[in-house]
Design a protein around this motif. Sequence first.
Motif, short mmCIF file in Angstrom:
data_model
loop_
_atom_site.label_atom_id
_atom_site.label_comp_id
_atom_site.label_asym_id
_atom_site.label_seq_id
_atom_site.Cartn_x
_atom_site.Cartn_y
_atom_site.Cartn_z
N GLY A 64 -68.44 17.32 -45.50
CA GLY A 64 -69.20 18.12 -44.82
C GLY A 64 -68.32 19.34 -43.98
N PHE A 65 -68.99 20.13 -43.33
CA PHE A 65 -68.32 21.26 -42.69
C PHE A 65 -67.13 20.63 -41.62
CE2 PHE A 65 -72.46 23.82 -43.16
CZ PHE A 65 -72.31 24.15 -44.56
N ASN A 66 -67.38 19.46 -41.01
CA ASN A 66 -66.25 18.97 -40.11
C ASN A 66 -65.76 17.50 -40.56
OD1 ASN A 66 -68.66 17.70 -39.35
ND2 ASN A 66 -68.17 17.94 -37.21
N SER A 67 -66.23 17.24 -41.70
CA SER A 67 -65.91 15.72 -42.20
C SER A 67 -65.01 15.71 -43.60
CB SER A 67 -67.00 14.89 -42.19
OG SER A 67 -67.84 15.24 -43.14
N PHE A 68 -64.54 14.68 -43.77
CA PHE A 68 -63.95 14.41 -45.22
C PHE A 68 -63.46 13.01 -45.37
CE2 PHE A 68 -60.38 15.44 -42.31
CZ PHE A 68 -59.35 14.46 -42.78
N ASN A 69 -63.56 12.46 -46.53
CA ASN A 69 -62.96 11.07 -46.70
C ASN A 69 -61.56 11.23 -47.23
OD1 ASN A 69 -65.50 9.78 -46.59
ND2 ASN A 69 -65.83 10.05 -48.65
N CYS A 70 -60.64 10.35 -46.49
CA CYS A 70 -59.14 10.22 -46.72
C CYS A 70 -58.79 8.89 -47.65
CB CYS A 70 -58.62 10.48 -45.56
SG CYS A 70 -56.84 10.47 -45.55
N THR A 71 -58.65 9.00 -48.70
CA THR A 71 -57.91 7.76 -49.49
C THR A 71 -56.81 7.90 -49.90
OG1 THR A 71 -60.17 7.91 -50.38
CG2 THR A 71 -58.70 6.30 -51.46
N PRO A 72 -55.72 7.72 -48.74
CA PRO A 72 -54.37 7.83 -49.25
C PRO A 72 -53.54 7.03 -50.02
CG PRO A 72 -54.65 6.80 -47.05
CD PRO A 72 -56.13 6.84 -47.57
N ARG A 73 -52.64 7.65 -50.72
CA ARG A 73 -51.89 6.58 -51.73
C ARG A 73 -50.60 6.77 -51.42
NH1 ARG A 73 -56.01 3.94 -53.98
NH2 ARG A 73 -57.71 5.38 -54.86
N LEU A 74 -50.28 5.95 -50.38
CA LEU A 74 -48.74 6.04 -50.17
C LEU A 74 -47.77 5.14 -51.10
CD1 LEU A 74 -47.00 6.83 -47.32
CD2 LEU A 74 -47.48 4.62 -46.62
N PRO A 75 -46.79 5.88 -51.34
CA PRO A 75 -46.10 5.25 -52.34
C PRO A 75 -45.38 3.78 -51.96
CG PRO A 75 -45.53 7.44 -52.71
CD PRO A 75 -46.42 7.01 -51.29
N LYS A 76 -44.99 2.74 -52.62
CA LYS A 76 -44.50 1.67 -51.95
C LYS A 76 -43.39 1.72 -51.53
CE LYS A 76 -42.63 0.16 -56.41
NZ LYS A 76 -42.69 -0.90 -57.67
N ASN A 77 -42.46 2.58 -51.75
CA ASN A 77 -41.20 2.63 -51.18
C ASN A 77 -41.07 3.66 -49.93
OD1 ASN A 77 -41.43 4.73 -52.94
ND2 ASN A 77 -39.22 4.84 -53.53
N TRP A 78 -42.23 4.25 -49.75
CA TRP A 78 -42.26 5.40 -48.61
C TRP A 78 -42.95 4.61 -47.29
CZ3 TRP A 78 -44.42 10.45 -50.54
CH2 TRP A 78 -43.63 11.11 -51.60
N LYS A 79 -42.37 4.88 -46.06
CA LYS A 79 -42.88 4.29 -44.74
C LYS A 79 -44.00 5.12 -44.61
CE LYS A 79 -38.76 1.62 -43.67
NZ LYS A 79 -37.91 1.70 -42.21
#
Length: 685
Positions: free
Chosen positions: A619-634
Amino acid sequence: MKILKKKTFLTLILLIVRLTVYSQQTTLPEQKDRWAIQPDGSITWNITNRLPHADHIEMSGEKVSLWVGYRVDSAGVTSITRKVVFPTFRMLPDDTRSHIAYTFQDNELPRIYINNKLLKFKISRREQGGDLAFVAKSINHHGVMRIMAETGKSDPVKIERTLFPSVDKPMAIEKFVFTNTGNKQVTVSMEKLYRAVTTDTLRSKSLPHTVVMKTVNDGSRVLQPGRSAVFAVCYFATDHPEQPFPVDPSAEENERIKRIAKIQSPLQLETPDSILNTAFAFAKIRATESIFKTKRGYLHGPGGLEYYAAIWANDQAEYVSPYFAFSGDSIGTMSAMNCYRLFAGYMNPEYNPLPSSVVAEGDAIWKGAGDRGDQAMIAYGASRFALTYGKADSAKALWPLISWCLEYCRRHINEQGVVESQSDELEGRFPSGKANLSTNCLYYDALVSATMLAGQLQLPKKQVEDYKARAIAIKLNIEKYFGANVAGFDTYKYYETNNTLRAWICVPLAMGIYDRSKGTIAALFSPQLWTADGLATEAGEETFWDRSTLYALRGVLQAGATDQAMDFLHYYSRRRLLGEHVPYAVEAYPEGSQRHLSAESGLYCRIFIEGLFGIRPTGFNSFNCTPRLPKNWKQMTLSNIHAFGTVFDVKIAKVNGEKVAVTITKVGIAHTHIINDGETANIKL
């Protein structure tokens, strides 16, 4: 022991074959860096060995593009070729390549003397007949190309040779700074040079065009120990050669540095991987600098010595304009709107296809490959841009184009329920059949975006539901028509009779279709497709186009194969940033000699925005966030994002083992969403 039934036996054999095929993971080759990242974010090649070596780079401003080919021979002597393109100085007839461009070699430079010894830019030994050679010690890139050189012990002078385009003038500059590093005074002199060529009056558009090569600050300077002198050669175009064209090389360089800093300031990536951070920052430069100020306003252009003051349905509408909605660069967003406006001018009630490209500052079109799926490309890019940009008035202006393109696609759906097109963006270089996977996946994603966009614009509910139903239908038909086992992988055939693996099987993943993700990912990273330079266009062929590799890396991340994708992303980024041909994503090979076409750099940035951080506008002020954080990153952060009508940061961090914290910070106020790894946070700003 009972004999297995024939069907059971064949099923078992097929399972064994598939397990064998899927285990064929490409072993990434070792890389030996030529370049190194510097504390200021630049990259430097300290020239010590591994010679000779040659490379090329393109740099652009609003009225010029400078292509620099450089070679360092086995003795360290550097030679340079400069190709200067003037996008808005056109010839007749109007076509894609009707801009003027000139090549300047080292032997055309004015003669430079140090203590009355000629400085040679191209000789076989360091000193010959009493002359001095320009012996390079290092080369540095960061939006400006800097070559550091020395002349030898007899006349110790350090030379900084800088090449860059003007920010807003039709001019490229080659600046020399001579510094006396000895303990005796040194005399440095440069001859005065003025050379002009004027194009044929009958073929020149508007007026005859004059291209000038001239010196700045020429003459002699006596340098005491530790002192410096500045000389320059500039290359510019003008339609009024009788008028003065003042040049201040240092001021022009400062403006270029300021422009680069302005591009770098928004949308900053911070991860534990310095190569990815730096490659992302460089990609922003190339993606954004290649915007030309034309009589139709700002137009992004691919570059590559051929594509300027023009737009394409793939490079501009599909690849880079959706990136500009995140970039925070006002010129970038203006170029995106101008791109879509130009295409909208060719809508017609008969639903004949839009041109693939609008060229020559908007005065002509190109449609030599027929319908390449251009309407799907435009609808996909424009709808994503409109949602991300977050401005209702802009979305309303773009909606007629989006809805027209979607209707065009609907009218070209065949009996099997998929969209037909005459070719794809490779324009017949490789077969694409009557209907191809890329066009249909773009159409699907465009329908998904249009469903949300229509809701934001408060269009009739019936229209919203229609787009939603069409999206569901085309997704099902993509599976029925293209889903197949190819070379042992449960993936997609690119067109109906295709039986070889193609790079563009990655497109469903990038468009959120994961039905065959496992087999597709295995195929993409198998030795059949993955090469030392990324994905081969077709299994068994040497041809590669970076754009498919960039889509694939994004799509694999979106599909959740994070650590697998990160290995290949790090490898690819290191090769492009610090390897033999630097510092940007390229177009293709063998075609174009791996030109640094600019929209590919936009696709590189989108790997992180849409793949690693998983941002999908809703939307104009919305988004879905599906992060993919690598296993060796904090943790990882994307800061100073200019999108959805505001400015904000996204920080992803590990918490409590398998949990992930998604923190959105806006005007100093932070909101944190705790989700399971792989889940989606619905963000409303």
